[in-house]
Design a protein around this motif. Sequence first.
Motif, PDB file in Angstrom:
ATOM      1  N   ILE A  91      -1.815   6.188  -5.890  1.00  0.00           N
ATOM      2  CA  ILE A  91      -0.769   5.396  -6.350  1.00  0.00           C
ATOM      3  C   ILE A  91       0.054   6.948  -6.848  1.00  0.00           C
ATOM      4  CG2 ILE A  91       0.324   4.282  -8.136  1.00  0.00           C
ATOM      5  CD1 ILE A  91      -1.878   2.241  -7.787  1.00  0.00           C
ATOM      6  N   TYR A 115       2.434   1.618 -12.034  1.00  0.00           N
ATOM      7  CA  TYR A 115       3.473   1.791 -11.122  1.00  0.00           C
ATOM      8  C   TYR A 115       4.733   2.226 -11.901  1.00  0.00           C
ATOM      9  CZ  TYR A 115       0.823  -1.746  -8.357  1.00  0.00           C
ATOM     10  OH  TYR A 115      -0.126  -2.373  -7.580  1.00  0.00           O
ATOM     11  N   ASP A 186      -0.273  -2.949  -2.638  1.00  0.00           N
ATOM     12  CA  ASP A 186      -1.593  -2.690  -3.310  1.00  0.00           C
ATOM     13  C   ASP A 186      -2.342  -3.893  -3.107  1.00  0.00           C
ATOM     14  OD1 ASP A 186      -3.632  -2.305  -5.158  1.00  0.00           O
ATOM     15  OD2 ASP A 186      -2.377  -1.418  -6.564  1.00  0.00           O
TER      16      ASP A 186
END
Length: 356
Positions: A91, A115, A186
């Motif tokens: 990520i 995030y 995800d």
Amino acid sequence: MGNSADKIKPEVRALRAYTLSPDRARVKINQNENPWDAPARIKAETLRRLEARRWSRYPDFTAASLHARLAEFSGWQTKGIVAGNGSNELIQALLMVTVGPGKRVLICEPTFALYRQITTVLGGEVISLPLTLELSYDTDALQRTVRDLQPDVTIVCSPNNPTGCVLDGRDIRALLESTNGLLVIDEAYHEFAEHSVVTLLPDHENLIVLRTFSKAMALAALRVGYLLAVPGLATEVSKAVLPYNLNAVSQTAAEVAVEMYEDELRPLVRKIITERERLYRELSTIKSLTPVPSLANFIIVKSAIDPKQVFAELLKRNILIRDVSGHPMLSDYFRLSVGTPEENDLLLSALREICG
Ligand SMILES: *Cc1c(COP(=O)(O)O)cnc(C)c1O
């Protein structure tokens, strides 16, 4: 003399550090891990291979043999796979190569906190859409926002942590077709939903899929994740990953876990799904609790009693759940991971005592 923290970017200083309560308990259902240990055959075979290997030598520069195994396992091409030290590393790598000042990242909240955190650290702008009041994806608003704002990156966690809601394949395809921006799915919990969007990869160059070995695969201690995308994108993301990011122990264990998945891990996943459904039904019968339907290995529960009090009462009984009440929309909720049948029985009787 100034304050040394003055040198830190103001948007970073405004963030709260991502932390986890250090509490320990016999029934540990706060991190969505596999409640069983990694199966003994997986451990033994991993150790056998490690014994035979020279520890004085570096691991592969990139984890080539693991990439090949992951390609067979996922049904995607080897060149389109990047393995990481946990999917969290991927990520980060993905956002490092896409986000900077002036770049926009769309997320639906409440969701996985990383995030927002990494986008902010990198100087990007977070655009946040709320989930619906039922805590599911607001598919119309999501379609509209992606089409109208054309974010550089859109990240959808499906099943979503911490709510368990999913975005279905048709909606994901529609999103992919309405933007040139990247769409990241995800899939940390896809095994428990028995659904994956990997089949959309051949037709969609802007799709990126993230997976992990930390949940269904029972290897959280070893930190392994992987990213799937068209080879051109995978190559770009790998530029932000350090060489030798995966140590030989983790690489070997992940290969063995993939080889033995059907025999050793899939049966555990099936049990967790059965237990999730049982837990949901039983929780629904407790007066002050309302569980939210979930396709993951956890459930969030709306509580008429202060969730912080439920957390503390459970901890007194040696049960550790996750306090999610600090998330937007979740001030009345707590989250629990699906445990073994015995752990779930302990949890249910404790909750009947506290909330019944
Ligand atoms: C647990 C989890 C992960 C896994 O992260 P790792 O770094 O692979 O352990 C990724 N995404 C979400 C949403 C998660 O809940």
